[in-house]
Design a protein around this motif. Structure first.
Motif, PDB file in Angstrom:
ATOM      1  N   ARG A   1      -3.768   0.730   8.220  1.00  0.00           N
ATOM      2  CA  ARG A   1      -4.954   0.019   7.743  1.00  0.00           C
ATOM      3  C   ARG A   1      -4.716  -0.542   6.354  1.00  0.00           C
ATOM      4  O   ARG A   1      -4.360   0.189   5.427  1.00  0.00           O
ATOM      5  CB  ARG A   1      -6.163   0.960   7.701  1.00  0.00           C
ATOM      6  CG  ARG A   1      -6.607   1.488   9.038  1.00  0.00           C
ATOM      7  CD  ARG A   1      -7.014   0.388   9.999  1.00  0.00           C
ATOM      8  NE  ARG A   1      -8.138  -0.395   9.522  1.00  0.00           N
ATOM      9  CZ  ARG A   1      -9.408  -0.162   9.850  1.00  0.00           C
ATOM     10  NH1 ARG A   1      -9.712   0.846  10.644  1.00  0.00           N
ATOM     11  NH2 ARG A   1     -10.376  -0.938   9.408  1.00  0.00           N
ATOM     12  N   THR A   2      -4.898  -1.856   6.203  1.00  0.00           N
ATOM     13  CA  THR A   2      -4.825  -2.509   4.893  1.00  0.00           C
ATOM     14  C   THR A   2      -6.251  -2.593   4.352  1.00  0.00           C
ATOM     15  O   THR A   2      -6.806  -3.688   4.198  1.00  0.00           O
ATOM     16  CB  THR A   2      -4.192  -3.903   5.005  1.00  0.00           C
ATOM     17  OG1 THR A   2      -4.941  -4.693   5.951  1.00  0.00           O
ATOM     18  CG2 THR A   2      -2.751  -3.800   5.473  1.00  0.00           C
ATOM     19  N   LYS A   3      -6.835  -1.469   4.078  1.00  0.00           N
ATOM     20  CA  LYS A   3      -8.267  -1.355   3.797  1.00  0.00           C
ATOM     21  C   LYS A   3      -8.688  -2.278   2.652  1.00  0.00           C
ATOM     22  O   LYS A   3      -8.118  -2.247   1.563  1.00  0.00           O
ATOM     23  CB  LYS A   3      -8.613   0.092   3.463  1.00  0.00           C
ATOM     24  CG  LYS A   3     -10.107   0.338   3.342  1.00  0.00           C
ATOM     25  CD  LYS A   3     -10.409   1.819   3.139  1.00  0.00           C
ATOM     26  CE  LYS A   3     -11.915   2.048   3.037  1.00  0.00           C
ATOM     27  NZ  LYS A   3     -12.243   3.483   2.849  1.00  0.00           N
ATOM     28  N   GLY A   4      -9.672  -3.130   2.927  1.00  0.00           N
ATOM     29  CA  GLY A   4     -10.177  -4.058   1.925  1.00  0.00           C
ATOM     30  C   GLY A   4      -9.413  -5.363   1.849  1.00  0.00           C
ATOM     31  O   GLY A   4      -9.803  -6.263   1.099  1.00  0.00           O
ATOM     32  N   TYR A   5      -8.338  -5.475   2.636  1.00  0.00           N
ATOM     33  CA  TYR A   5      -7.497  -6.678   2.605  1.00  0.00           C
ATOM     34  C   TYR A   5      -7.204  -7.133   4.032  1.00  0.00           C
ATOM     35  O   TYR A   5      -6.795  -6.332   4.873  1.00  0.00           O
ATOM     36  CB  TYR A   5      -6.184  -6.414   1.870  1.00  0.00           C
ATOM     37  CG  TYR A   5      -6.377  -6.115   0.402  1.00  0.00           C
ATOM     38  CD1 TYR A   5      -6.300  -7.137  -0.546  1.00  0.00           C
ATOM     39  CD2 TYR A   5      -6.647  -4.816  -0.031  1.00  0.00           C
ATOM     40  CE1 TYR A   5      -6.486  -6.857  -1.886  1.00  0.00           C
ATOM     41  CE2 TYR A   5      -6.838  -4.542  -1.378  1.00  0.00           C
ATOM     42  CZ  TYR A   5      -6.761  -5.570  -2.297  1.00  0.00           C
ATOM     43  OH  TYR A   5      -6.952  -5.307  -3.631  1.00  0.00           O
ATOM     44  N   GLN A   6      -7.407  -8.415   4.273  1.00  0.00           N
ATOM     45  CA  GLN A   6      -7.169  -8.978   5.593  1.00  0.00           C
ATOM     46  C   GLN A   6      -5.747  -9.560   5.655  1.00  0.00           C
ATOM     47  O   GLN A   6      -5.354 -10.334   4.786  1.00  0.00           O
ATOM     48  CB  GLN A   6      -8.196 -10.069   5.912  1.00  0.00           C
ATOM     49  CG  GLN A   6      -9.605  -9.536   6.125  1.00  0.00           C
ATOM     50  CD  GLN A   6     -10.322  -9.171   4.833  1.00  0.00           C
ATOM     51  OE1 GLN A   6     -10.270  -9.923   3.851  1.00  0.00           O
ATOM     52  NE2 GLN A   6     -10.975  -8.020   4.817  1.00  0.00           N
TER      53      GLN A   6
ATOM     54  N   ALA B   1      -8.042 -10.232  -0.077  1.00  0.00           N
ATOM     55  CA  ALA B   1      -9.433  -9.794  -0.040  1.00  0.00           C
ATOM     56  C   ALA B   1     -10.324 -10.968   0.363  1.00  0.00           C
ATOM     57  O   ALA B   1      -9.983 -12.133   0.153  1.00  0.00           O
ATOM     58  CB  ALA B   1      -9.844  -9.259  -1.407  1.00  0.00           C
ATOM     59  N   ASN B   2     -11.465 -10.648   0.972  1.00  0.00           N
ATOM     60  CA  ASN B   2     -12.473 -11.661   1.328  1.00  0.00           C
ATOM     61  C   ASN B   2     -11.878 -12.777   2.181  1.00  0.00           C
ATOM     62  O   ASN B   2     -12.195 -13.954   2.008  1.00  0.00           O
ATOM     63  CB  ASN B   2     -13.127 -12.237   0.070  1.00  0.00           C
ATOM     64  CG  ASN B   2     -13.741 -11.165  -0.807  1.00  0.00           C
ATOM     65  OD1 ASN B   2     -14.529 -10.349  -0.337  1.00  0.00           O
ATOM     66  ND2 ASN B   2     -13.342 -11.134  -2.068  1.00  0.00           N
TER      67      ASN B   2
ATOM     68  N   ARG C   1      -2.828  -8.538  -2.010  1.00  0.00           N
ATOM     69  CA  ARG C   1      -2.000  -7.330  -2.103  1.00  0.00           C
ATOM     70  C   ARG C   1      -0.813  -7.479  -1.153  1.00  0.00           C
ATOM     71  O   ARG C   1      -0.977  -7.847   0.005  1.00  0.00           O
ATOM     72  CB  ARG C   1      -2.808  -6.084  -1.772  1.00  0.00           C
ATOM     73  CG  ARG C   1      -2.008  -4.789  -1.823  1.00  0.00           C
ATOM     74  CD  ARG C   1      -2.910  -3.567  -1.749  1.00  0.00           C
ATOM     75  NE  ARG C   1      -3.651  -3.386  -2.985  1.00  0.00           N
ATOM     76  CZ  ARG C   1      -4.526  -2.393  -3.184  1.00  0.00           C
ATOM     77  NH1 ARG C   1      -4.771  -1.511  -2.200  1.00  0.00           N
ATOM     78  NH2 ARG C   1      -5.153  -2.275  -4.340  1.00  0.00           N
TER      79      ARG C   1
ATOM     80  N   ASP D   1      -0.364  -5.835  -6.478  1.00  0.00           N
ATOM     81  CA  ASP D   1      -1.621  -6.575  -6.525  1.00  0.00           C
ATOM     82  C   ASP D   1      -1.448  -7.896  -7.259  1.00  0.00           C
ATOM     83  O   ASP D   1      -0.682  -7.995  -8.225  1.00  0.00           O
ATOM     84  CB  ASP D   1      -2.702  -5.741  -7.215  1.00  0.00           C
ATOM     85  CG  ASP D   1      -3.178  -4.583  -6.347  1.00  0.00           C
ATOM     86  OD1 ASP D   1      -3.231  -4.753  -5.122  1.00  0.00           O
ATOM     87  OD2 ASP D   1      -3.497  -3.519  -6.902  1.00  0.00           O
TER      88      ASP D   1
ATOM     89  N   GLU E   1      -7.901  -5.950   9.273  1.00  0.00           N
ATOM     90  CA  GLU E   1      -7.319  -5.016   8.298  1.00  0.00           C
ATOM     91  C   GLU E   1      -6.383  -4.013   8.968  1.00  0.00           C
ATOM     92  O   GLU E   1      -6.278  -2.861   8.529  1.00  0.00           O
ATOM     93  CB  GLU E   1      -8.420  -4.285   7.519  1.00  0.00           C
ATOM     94  CG  GLU E   1      -9.352  -5.208   6.768  1.00  0.00           C
ATOM     95  CD  GLU E   1     -10.419  -4.463   5.978  1.00  0.00           C
ATOM     96  OE1 GLU E   1     -10.396  -3.209   5.975  1.00  0.00           O
ATOM     97  OE2 GLU E   1     -11.266  -5.130   5.360  1.00  0.00           O
TER      98      GLU E   1
END
Length: 346
Positions: free
Chosen positions: A5-10, A30-31, A39, A57, A333
């Motif tokens: 999981r790339t949590k918070g990043y698509q 992100a977003n 990232r 980052d 993600e």
């Protein structure tokens, strides 16, 4: 199937290392890449699953990544602020080099597989740039005059590269040709014509071409795909009509990549949330009968993976081990590692 999981990043792009069969890089934003930071994940496949070795980052979105062909710890990332960044896994936090010559988002980067001392980037600013990592400026700028979504060096010729653009064109450059900044050949890819993959008499507006890949075994052959949902294969030396047409995706095709093991098999990732496996028809039908790869609707999808729950944006083959292992990423993600053979129909 393994999952990270790339949590918070698509995810936008995933690439296997050319040096290690258990190392991946994933460029994510992100977003959904519209606003915010990015990232770059460095992932390892272990007996306990996929773990993150480290990550970098950035202040803007990341859209693509590629590994160096000369150094096992070096990789590039393309950034939404118009920069290309070179990272060394032995260094933390910051890139070891950066190039900031593009005026808009850099959507693709690719290392030269033959002349391994150069790499390229392409951008929405309508040009492809060529670099030597030891030089702090680009060596050459090749104009496409339209938003350029993807570009790659040929795996057969050290001076040959191709790029695809938003105006439905494929551009092939030879940097050794006289006047080096001009395309040696270009043609309309996804436009209204029976020879372009639609039935005769069908009127279709030109569609943006989002991705391409050179065949690893057949010099001169490449695959393209984009907004019109159709994959086409071409020989750039005879660009009048495609070699094969592979329709089937329900939404735009975001990534296409030829197998490093077989000359007629390719993978695709699409906004319809699937990754699909194709044969281009050059080996005949499933029972040995000849196939007309140019017949509309006659393209052969031989399997699909539908585990992603958002736009599938990246897919890449593993170069090592038994043929068929690949990785994919999506806007859900998740990075998935799976065996293509398990999804292929007999």
């Amino acid at each position: 199937m393994l999952e990270f999981r790339t949590k918070g990043y698509q995810g936008y792009s995933v690439k296997y290392s050319p040096f290690f069969d258990n190392r991946l890089a994933t460029a994510a934003s992100a977003n959904f890449g519209l606003v915010g930071n990015g990232r770059l994940f460095i992932l390892s496949l272990t007996p306990q699953g996929i773990i993150a070795e480290k990550w970098y980052d950035t202040k803007d979105a990341l859209y693509d990544t590629t590994w160096s062909e000369t150094h096992e710890n070096h990789l590039l990332a393309s950034c939404g602020d118009g920069s290309v960044r070179l990272y060394d896994l032995a260094h933390d936090a910051f890139p070891i080099a950066a190039w900031t010559e593009h005026a808009r988002e850099v959507f693709s980067v690719h290392w030269n597989l033959v002349a391994k001392s150069t790499f390229l980037s392409c951008s929405w600013d309508g040009c492809i740039k060529i670099y030597d990592p030891s030089n702090n400026q680009s060596l050459l700028s090749l104009p496409t005059h339209s938003c350029t979504y993807a570009a790659q060096w040929s795996p057969h010729e050290p001076s040959l590269l191709a790029g695809v653009t938003s105006d439905s064109m494929v551009h092939v450059f030879d940097v050794r040709a006289p006047g080096g900044g001009r395309a040696v050949v270009k043609w309309g890819n996804h436009s209204a014509a029976g020879g372009m993959g639609m039935p005769p008499g069908t009127n279709v507006a030109p569609a943006e071409v989002l991705c391409m890949d050179w065949n690893k075994y057949r010099p001169g052959v490449l695959a393209t795909a984009g907004v019109d949902r159709v994959i086409r294969t071409w020989d750039y030396r005879m660009p009048g009509r495609p070699l094969a047409i592979l329709p089937g995706h329900e939404f735009a095709v975001r990534k296409v990549t030829w197998s490093p093991h077989l000359p007629d098999v390719l993978l695709s990732a699409s906004y319809d949330m699937t990754c699909r496996i194709w044969e281009d028809g050059t080996r005949g039908g499933v029972d040995g009968r000849p196939v007309d790869p140019m017949a509309f609707g006659g393209g052969r999808e031989v399997g699909r993976m539908g585990a992603h729950t958002e736009f599938a944006t990246g897919v890449d083959w593993c170069l090592f081990g038994s043929e068929g292992w690949c990785a994919s990423c999506a806007w859900d993600e998740r990075v998935l590692v799976w065996d293509v053979r398990a999804f292929m129909r007999s």
